[in-house]
Design an enzyme around this catalytic site. Structure first.
Site, mmCIF file in Angstrom:
data_model
loop_
_atom_site.group_PDB
_atom_site.id
_atom_site.type_symbol
_atom_site.label_atom_id
_atom_site.label_comp_id
_atom_site.label_asym_id
_atom_site.label_seq_id
_atom_site.Cartn_x
_atom_site.Cartn_y
_atom_site.Cartn_z
ATOM 1 N N ASP A 49 0.833 -1.197 0.000
ATOM 2 C CA ASP A 49 0.000 0.000 0.000
ATOM 3 C C ASP A 49 0.866 1.246 0.000
ATOM 4 O O ASP A 49 2.038 1.206 0.382
ATOM 5 C CB ASP A 49 -0.890 0.028 1.253
ATOM 6 C CG ASP A 49 -1.819 -1.168 1.336
ATOM 7 O OD1 ASP A 49 -2.145 -1.713 0.268
ATOM 8 O OD2 ASP A 49 -2.216 -1.540 2.451
ATOM 9 N N TYR A 113 6.122 -9.813 7.319
ATOM 10 C CA TYR A 113 6.051 -8.370 7.517
ATOM 11 C C TYR A 113 6.541 -8.020 8.918
ATOM 12 O O TYR A 113 6.315 -8.767 9.870
ATOM 13 C CB TYR A 113 4.619 -7.861 7.370
ATOM 14 C CG TYR A 113 4.113 -7.773 5.946
ATOM 15 C CD1 TYR A 113 4.188 -6.585 5.233
ATOM 16 C CD2 TYR A 113 3.541 -8.879 5.316
ATOM 17 C CE1 TYR A 113 3.716 -6.490 3.933
ATOM 18 C CE2 TYR A 113 3.068 -8.805 4.015
ATOM 19 C CZ TYR A 113 3.160 -7.602 3.326
ATOM 20 O OH TYR A 113 2.698 -7.527 2.045
#
Length: 286
Positions: A49, A113
């Site tokens: 994103d 992540y």
């Protein structure tokens, strides 16, 4: 077909943002400068994103050379792509000649992540420049780490994570059931910790799964931090998960994008092996 590992997130700029280029466009342009005879199309393993960073990402593309010249070796391809990227803050670190049926996105075994949090940040100027916009600065000077560990344990395993996905155009087509293999909370440090002497405590939240839903990691981070702040109880975290409804997610709890990093994308070694005998080394300028 070639697979490459790159530093920095891969994002393709939407057509409406004319005059701008994302990491994907820069990589495709670097490939085009190798003068392939086939159209250049880069397929990435993970799109990040806006505002999210990547320490590593991967992609694949086809590259057919003119006059039936043999493929570039991995080392030559890495050097040539980095030369063509020039001043861009993108680096290709590895390249592999992979089978024709390889796909960087669908063959990925896991994605990891890391979310970075800094405590005691009453004003952004307290952060070293090396961490500005690269972590979530909280005013809290401490978090209830035990509560965060307890809440994190609820997120590990196979669950319907509908409550942890944000609404987007793919929502009706994505299975909300995901298996999260790892959720850990560990002490971290400033990127300039050897030369930065303010006493700021950093924490790193790590998440590993084969794939995640849209903004799932940021929402999981948000509820864990809220549990650490005492804003959510562990039982409330469980209620959010059990609700299986995106509307059940509390307002303003999702963590901001800028503290999140895609750390790695992992594959089976066998998927990165090309079965044919390697061709001779070629210079990309020939």
């Amino acid at each position: 077909m070639a697979g490459v590992v790159v530093e920095r997130g891969v994002v393709k700029v939407p057509p409406q943002q004319l005059g701008q280029s994302g990491v994907q466009e820069h990589l495709e342009e670097a490939i085009k400068r190798l003068k392939p005879v086939n159209p250049v199309s880069l397929s990435v393993s993970s799109r990040t994103d806006a505002g999210v960073h990547a320490l590593s990402n991967s992609a694949h593309f086809d590259l057919q050379r003119k006059n039936d010249k043999p493929p570039f070796t991995a080392d030559v391809l890495v050097e040539a792509l980095n030369f063509n990227l020039k001043e861009q803050q993108i680096r290709v670190t590895h390249a592999y000649r992979v089978p024709d049926d390889f796909h960087a996105r669908y063959r990925a075994q896991s994605r990891t992540y890391v979310y970075r949090v800094a405590l005691g940040v009453t004003h952004h100027t307290l952060l070293p420049l090396t961490d500005w916009n690269l972590c979530w600065g909280l005013r809290n000077t401490e978090l209830d780490i035990d509560a965060m560990h307890e809440a994190a344990a609820l997120l590990v395993g196979t669950h319907d994570f509908s409550s942890f996905r944000a609404v987007n155009s793919d929502l009706p087509f994505k299975n909300p059931v995901k298996t999260v293999d790892v959720v850990t909370i560990q002490p971290g440090s400033s990127f300039a910790h050897s030369h930065f002497h303010r006493r700021l405590q950093f924490w790193e939240l790590t998440f590993k799964s084969q794939s995640f839903l849209y903004k799932q990691v940021r929402r999981m981070t948000g509820v864990l931090v809220a549990a650490g702040q005492g804003r959510l109880s562990v039982s409330q975290v469980k209620q959010i998960l059990d609700a299986r409804d995106t509307l059940a997610f509390p307002h303003d709890v999702a963590a901001p994008a800028y503290g999140l990093f895609l750390k790695s994308v992992d594959y089976k070694e066998s998927d990165l092996l090309f079965s044919q005998k390697p061709d001779a080394t070629e210079d990309p300028k020939t």
